[in-house]
Design a protein around this motif. Structure first.
Motif, mmCIF file in Angstrom:
data_model
loop_
_atom_site.group_PDB
_atom_site.id
_atom_site.type_symbol
_atom_site.label_atom_id
_atom_site.label_comp_id
_atom_site.label_asym_id
_atom_site.label_seq_id
_atom_site.Cartn_x
_atom_site.Cartn_y
_atom_site.Cartn_z
ATOM 1 N N MET A 135 -9.463 -54.759 -37.435
ATOM 2 C CA MET A 135 -10.920 -54.972 -37.344
ATOM 3 C C MET A 135 -11.595 -53.624 -37.095
ATOM 4 O O MET A 135 -11.806 -53.230 -35.955
ATOM 5 C CB MET A 135 -11.230 -55.920 -36.183
ATOM 6 C CG MET A 135 -10.392 -57.190 -36.176
ATOM 7 S SD MET A 135 -10.823 -58.295 -34.821
ATOM 8 C CE MET A 135 -10.213 -57.410 -33.383
ATOM 9 N N GLY A 163 -14.626 -50.550 -37.818
ATOM 10 C CA GLY A 163 -16.001 -50.265 -38.238
ATOM 11 C C GLY A 163 -17.080 -50.671 -37.244
ATOM 12 O O GLY A 163 -18.266 -50.530 -37.534
ATOM 13 N N ASN A 164 -16.680 -51.141 -36.070
ATOM 14 C CA ASN A 164 -17.674 -51.552 -35.062
ATOM 15 C C ASN A 164 -18.587 -50.398 -34.658
ATOM 16 O O ASN A 164 -19.800 -50.565 -34.506
ATOM 17 C CB ASN A 164 -16.989 -52.050 -33.785
ATOM 18 C CG ASN A 164 -16.190 -53.312 -33.999
ATOM 19 O OD1 ASN A 164 -16.302 -53.931 -35.056
ATOM 20 N ND2 ASN A 164 -15.390 -53.688 -33.019
ATOM 21 N N ARG A 217 -19.342 -47.531 -36.263
ATOM 22 C CA ARG A 217 -20.260 -47.115 -37.319
ATOM 23 C C ARG A 217 -21.364 -48.152 -37.526
ATOM 24 O O ARG A 217 -22.513 -47.794 -37.791
ATOM 25 C CB ARG A 217 -19.488 -46.906 -38.642
ATOM 26 C CG ARG A 217 -18.824 -45.531 -38.718
ATOM 27 C CD ARG A 217 -17.784 -45.493 -39.807
ATOM 28 N NE ARG A 217 -16.553 -46.140 -39.373
ATOM 29 C CZ ARG A 217 -15.537 -46.438 -40.194
ATOM 30 N NH1 ARG A 217 -15.630 -46.178 -41.480
ATOM 31 N NH2 ARG A 217 -14.452 -46.990 -39.715
ATOM 32 N N ARG A 234 -21.950 -47.468 -29.348
ATOM 33 C CA ARG A 234 -20.762 -48.044 -29.995
ATOM 34 C C ARG A 234 -20.392 -49.422 -29.416
ATOM 35 O O ARG A 234 -19.945 -50.304 -30.122
ATOM 36 C CB ARG A 234 -19.574 -47.084 -29.862
ATOM 37 C CG ARG A 234 -19.770 -45.766 -30.602
ATOM 38 C CD ARG A 234 -18.580 -44.840 -30.374
ATOM 39 N NE ARG A 234 -17.349 -45.488 -30.793
ATOM 40 C CZ ARG A 234 -16.901 -45.484 -32.053
ATOM 41 N NH1 ARG A 234 -17.573 -44.854 -32.997
ATOM 42 N NH2 ARG A 234 -15.786 -46.094 -32.356
ATOM 43 N N HIS A 263 -18.975 -53.320 -30.723
ATOM 44 C CA HIS A 263 -17.797 -54.076 -30.263
ATOM 45 C C HIS A 263 -18.207 -55.499 -29.863
ATOM 46 O O HIS A 263 -17.472 -56.452 -30.124
ATOM 47 C CB HIS A 263 -17.115 -53.363 -29.094
ATOM 48 C CG HIS A 263 -16.567 -52.012 -29.466
ATOM 49 N ND1 HIS A 263 -15.845 -51.813 -30.614
ATOM 50 C CD2 HIS A 263 -16.629 -50.798 -28.854
ATOM 51 C CE1 HIS A 263 -15.489 -50.533 -30.693
ATOM 52 N NE2 HIS A 263 -15.966 -49.890 -29.636
ATOM 53 N N ASN A 322 -6.113 -45.646 -29.009
ATOM 54 C CA ASN A 322 -7.529 -45.795 -28.659
ATOM 55 C C ASN A 322 -7.862 -45.295 -27.249
ATOM 56 O O ASN A 322 -9.047 -45.140 -26.915
ATOM 57 C CB ASN A 322 -8.006 -47.248 -28.837
ATOM 58 C CG ASN A 322 -8.160 -47.651 -30.285
ATOM 59 O OD1 ASN A 322 -7.937 -48.809 -30.655
ATOM 60 N ND2 ASN A 322 -8.558 -46.726 -31.151
ATOM 61 N N ARG A 334 -10.341 -42.306 -26.723
ATOM 62 C CA ARG A 334 -11.803 -42.396 -26.774
ATOM 63 C C ARG A 334 -12.406 -42.079 -25.405
ATOM 64 O O ARG A 334 -11.674 -41.929 -24.434
ATOM 65 C CB ARG A 334 -12.202 -43.800 -27.232
ATOM 66 C CG ARG A 334 -11.663 -44.055 -28.628
ATOM 67 C CD ARG A 334 -12.137 -45.357 -29.204
ATOM 68 N NE ARG A 334 -11.616 -45.489 -30.553
ATOM 69 C CZ ARG A 334 -12.102 -46.303 -31.460
ATOM 70 N NH1 ARG A 334 -13.136 -47.072 -31.159
ATOM 71 N NH2 ARG A 334 -11.575 -46.367 -32.673
ATOM 72 N N GLU A 388 -16.262 -45.773 -23.326
ATOM 73 C CA GLU A 388 -15.955 -46.743 -24.389
ATOM 74 C C GLU A 388 -14.717 -47.570 -24.021
ATOM 75 O O GLU A 388 -14.711 -48.797 -24.183
ATOM 76 C CB GLU A 388 -15.746 -46.040 -25.738
ATOM 77 C CG GLU A 388 -15.476 -47.059 -26.849
ATOM 78 C CD GLU A 388 -15.523 -46.497 -28.267
ATOM 79 O OE1 GLU A 388 -15.929 -45.329 -28.449
ATOM 80 O OE2 GLU A 388 -15.160 -47.239 -29.193
ATOM 81 N N LEU A 414 -14.714 -51.537 -23.412
ATOM 82 C CA LEU A 414 -13.877 -52.439 -24.221
ATOM 83 C C LEU A 414 -13.021 -53.341 -23.331
ATOM 84 O O LEU A 414 -12.917 -54.547 -23.562
ATOM 85 C CB LEU A 414 -12.962 -51.621 -25.141
ATOM 86 C CG LEU A 414 -13.571 -51.176 -26.473
ATOM 87 C CD1 LEU A 414 -12.719 -50.096 -27.126
ATOM 88 C CD2 LEU A 414 -13.739 -52.353 -27.421
HETATM 89 C C1 IPE Z 1 -12.681 -50.919 -34.347
HETATM 90 O O1 IPE Z 1 -13.905 -50.303 -34.559
HETATM 91 C C2 IPE Z 1 -12.524 -51.445 -32.950
HETATM 92 C C3 IPE Z 1 -11.608 -50.667 -32.090
HETATM 93 C C4 IPE Z 1 -10.862 -49.677 -32.489
HETATM 94 C C5 IPE Z 1 -11.563 -51.041 -30.700
HETATM 95 P P1 IPE Z 1 -14.106 -48.770 -34.243
HETATM 96 O O2 IPE Z 1 -14.527 -48.609 -32.831
HETATM 97 O O3 IPE Z 1 -12.899 -47.998 -34.623
HETATM 98 O O4 IPE Z 1 -15.318 -48.432 -35.208
HETATM 99 P P2 IPE Z 1 -15.474 -47.124 -36.099
HETATM 100 O O5 IPE Z 1 -14.248 -47.012 -36.937
HETATM 101 O O6 IPE Z 1 -15.619 -45.974 -35.175
HETATM 102 O O7 IPE Z 1 -16.694 -47.393 -36.911
#
Ligand code: IPE
Ligand code: IPE
Ligand code: MG
Length: 243
Positions: A20, A22-23, A25, A34, A38, A69, A72, A76, A80
């Motif tokens: 999943m 692209g959240n 962006r 961001r 989510h 992850n 990050r 964030e 999450l």
């Molecule tokens: C996916 O979306 C969710 C997680 C990794 C938790 P992203 O947070 O990676 O969204 P983009 O890729 O930066 O847009």
């Protein structure tokens, strides 16, 4: 032979796994933080899981947080983690009513004990459900999983409970976090990235992949249905030559 996997080429996928993506962006394109993305993303999980029985999807595995992850920002990551805990708690009743069985894969050692407790609770609460099997990959990495499985397997050998000469693919699979799951038939990644980012490396050896441009918070049930339809048209040969 009835177990020949090449005999069922036009069936829909029984196990779908989703990266999943692209959240962030999605939120940023709206001038939002961001975490806003989510939050929008978790709503989609619910819709897609709900739709699974209509399309014959018995197992749905979603990548929620990878072992990478943690790189990050602290804001964030902690946002999450809070979201996961709140979401599990708020969805418990609906998941039970919809007969969804929830389980988690990934390494729990690094997770907050409060989060681990709600994860245990929902696993227990939904353990008798069998309509849809939802598996959430949380602090999951395919390489990390294989390394942890190997460690457990090595301990069995060292304790004299496992003969190394008998170790084969099925032995290792029994030590993986996914030991209760069939291999995914289809892996979908949203957001236009064409990579697997350490997701289900061992299990996806013969999965079909579909990379779609849509950002996860925009991924509707209608688009999910389209991807499932495209899967059914594919010819899965598993190394064999069609008769
Ligand atoms: C996916 O979306 C969710 C997680 C990794 C938790 P992203 O947070 O990676 O969204 P983009 O890729 O930066 O847009
Ligand atoms: C993969 O997405 C992990 C999840 C969807 C949870 P990422 O956004 O973390 O992957 P990369 O960094 O683009 O490879
Ligand atoms: Mg991403």
């Amino acid at each position: 032979m009835s177990t020949d996997k090449t005999e069922t080429p036009t069936q829909g996928p029984r196990h779908v796994a989703v990266i999943m993506d692209g959240n962030g962006r999605w939120a940023q394109s709206r001038g939002q933080p961001r975490l806003f993305g989510h939050h929008a993303g978790v709503k989609r999980v619910k819709e897609i899981v709900r739709a699974c029985p209509d399309y014959g999807v018995k197992y749905m595995t979603v990548f929620a947080f990878s072992t990478e992850n943690w790189r990050r920002t602290q804001a964030e990551v902690s946002g999450l983690m809070k979201l996961f805990r709140r979401y599990i708690q708020s969805e418990a009743r609906d998941l039970l009513a919809e007969r969804v069985r929830v389980r988690f894969i990934g390494d729990r050692v690094k997770l907050d004990p409060k989060l681990c407790r709600v994860m245990d609770e929902i696993e227990l609460l939904t353990s008798r459900n069998d309509r849809v099997h939802l598996t959430v990959a949380l602090n999951y990495g395919g390489r990390d999983e294989v390394a942890r499985a190997t460690k457990r397997l090595a301990k069995e050998v060292a304790a004299g409970r496992l003969d190394p000469e008998t170790v084969d693919e099925t032995t290792l699979a029994r030590f993986l976090d996914t030991c209760f799951l069939p291999d995914p038939d289809l892996v979908i990644r949203t957001s236009g990235e064409a990579r697997i980012s350490n997701f289900l490396l061992w299990q996806s050896a013969y999965a079909e992949y579909d990379f779609v441009d849509t950002l996860w918070p925009d991924f509707t049930v209608a688009e999910f249905a389209k991807v499932l339809g495209a899967f059914s048209a594919r010819d899965r040969r598993f190394g064999a030559v069609p008769a």
